[in-house]
Write an enzyme that holds these catalytic residues in place. Sequence first.
Site, PDB file in Angstrom:
ATOM      1  N   LYS B  80      -1.325   9.627  -8.958  1.00 32.18           N
ATOM      2  CA  LYS B  80      -1.077   8.247  -9.401  1.00 32.18           C
ATOM      3  C   LYS B  80       0.123   8.224 -10.347  1.00 32.18           C
ATOM      4  O   LYS B  80       0.249   9.111 -11.208  1.00 32.18           O
ATOM      5  CB  LYS B  80      -2.329   7.710 -10.094  1.00 32.18           C
ATOM      6  CG  LYS B  80      -2.296   6.223 -10.419  1.00 32.18           C
ATOM      7  CD  LYS B  80      -3.622   5.786 -11.070  1.00 32.18           C
ATOM      8  CE  LYS B  80      -3.671   4.301 -11.349  1.00 32.18           C
ATOM      9  NZ  LYS B  80      -4.954   3.886 -11.972  1.00 32.18           N
ATOM     10  N   SER B 155      -7.075  -0.193  -9.755  1.00 35.63           N
ATOM     11  CA  SER B 155      -5.631  -0.101  -9.753  1.00 35.63           C
ATOM     12  C   SER B 155      -5.069   1.110  -9.001  1.00 35.63           C
ATOM     13  O   SER B 155      -3.890   1.124  -8.670  1.00 35.63           O
ATOM     14  CB  SER B 155      -5.121  -0.046 -11.194  1.00 35.63           C
ATOM     15  OG  SER B 155      -5.558   1.141 -11.835  1.00 35.63           O
ATOM     16  N   SER B 179     -11.051   1.610 -11.708  1.00 36.03           N
ATOM     17  CA  SER B 179      -9.801   1.783 -10.959  1.00 36.03           C
ATOM     18  C   SER B 179      -9.745   2.990 -10.041  1.00 36.03           C
ATOM     19  O   SER B 179      -8.809   3.123  -9.255  1.00 36.03           O
ATOM     20  CB  SER B 179      -8.612   1.840 -11.925  1.00 36.03           C
ATOM     21  OG  SER B 179      -8.263   0.549 -12.350  1.00 36.03           O
TER      22      SER B 179
END
Lengths: 95, 498
Positions: B80, B155, B179
């Site tokens: 990420k 997210s 997330s």
Amino acid sequence: MSIDRETVDHVALLARLALTEKEREQLKEQLSAILEHINVISEADTSQVPATAHILPLENVMRADKAVPWSDTAELVQNAPSHEDSYIRVRAVRD
Amino acid sequence: MPELWQLSVSEAADLLRRREISAVELTRAHQERIAQVEGNVRAFVTTLDDQALRDAERLDQRRSEGEQLGPLAGIPIAIKDNLCTRGVTTTCSSRILEHFTPPYDATVVARLHEAGAVILGKTNLDEFAMGSSTENSAFFPTRNPWDLGRVPGGSSGGSASAVAAGEAMVALGSDTGGSVRQPGALTNTVALKPTYGRVSRFGLVAFASSLDQIGPFARSARDAALLLQAIAGHDPFDSTSVDAPVPDYAAALSGDIKGLRVGVPAEYFVEGVEPGVRQAVEEAIETLKAQGAEVGECSLPHTRYGVAAYYIIAPAECSANLARYDGVKYGFALRGEADDLIDFVSKTRAHGFGAEVKRRIMLGTYALSSGYYDAYYLQAEKMRTLIKQDFDQAFEQFDVLVGPTSPTVAFELGAKTADPYAMYLNDVFTIPANLAGIPGISIPGGFSEGLPVGLQLLAPAFEEARLLRVADAFERVTDYHTRWPEALNAKRGARKRR
């Protein structure tokens, strides 16, 4: 609870956000709507409840006060938008 | 024989050890897969094409010299883009960090290098990890491989989609209010949020420091266990990382859940949960029962306050954490006229941050401002105590709790962007675990009208091994986790218009 325009302006100043006129008007509506939902937490009686800032039972975490080399200065400083030699350039804080 | 990009971590590691495949071949296979599907999926902000191949070559070289390599040697992974990678831009999918190149690796990234993993690229996210659909990325939205007209959740939507689409074997995300788990649920992947303190947050760009935790995405419980093993443990650079022994997670996967006490919180089956999600979760619970688990109902009475408490605490912490973006030390800086330093900083931030980030900074600043602190922030922290007590009580009777990860399946792009609070409600079942600091996992639990349904399991602090054991046992009698999204098989351009 709704938020008025004066509060939006004050909070934007505290948050250091130069918002546009349109953003301020939008945030007034959106923050008011969000706060209306969030206000549900005032329903609960918490007079006898302690606050939890952090879920770990941590005491202060100490280590030996010993300096160790980290990253090289040039590598750190090159990320600064404005720099000179090994210094970061900043606008004058006061006249 | 499946394609190389379809292998599991343990299968690939075996083949690599026996030198039946090389790390270069495995990396290339993933890069070709990325070239094939990325135009539709858009999971990556940055791909490290040459660097990944060089890393793989070096690993092959070392292996051929007889060197003993790490447990993930040659395994291709996606990271990420809010995890710092030395020399590789780390953008947080934000304009303000678009050209930021960290001078150091996050501890999890350093540990992955030690374990021999090959980093394929950095994945898209909602700007600064604030969002539940990856539509808040300043660059582009990521799409769900199961239906390209739908969101992957957020997210960590880029990491979730990359693993679901076979663009990466495993991936890392971060979970502040769901997330990792919510995008896991929406993309049919295994997604674990460890206990707060289990994994070092050093080098994770801070959003809400008392809630943030890094966790793995995988296509099986075993792969998630192998990845967690590589990143878990104490780190002197993160004083909130806990100095407790890390168990052997893969060794915990016995397949046996006989007598396991499974609690079903009544508050997780309320109005707002889609009928198809409820049905899939209820069937999954029957499956656990058939495997010998003892299932009973329980109550987490303060669940309904979770979202409200979270949307005070998380914005409050974010408003403080994001104060560092001032256009001076690093990141975007306004060029042009400014009256003074404050004006310069305020204009830089207004240009650099997107709408959701500004909204949360404003909300958090308001909640912490003089006159409102007691009513909002302090009250939210008291609520946090009550939510934690709910779990403490439930875990006196039950070993794990089970319910839906998300009240809905993946929704269409744009469906919730106009109403911030409707978007926040996606996280109603994932937020409580962050507030209480306990671990949670989302696993492929079934399908509703062709879209994945995530089953969430929650356990007491530091019981990740228990979660993985249940997840693995469930996988042994179901095939949901083995299914691949059909939507990617259609030729590009032949996509159905919605």
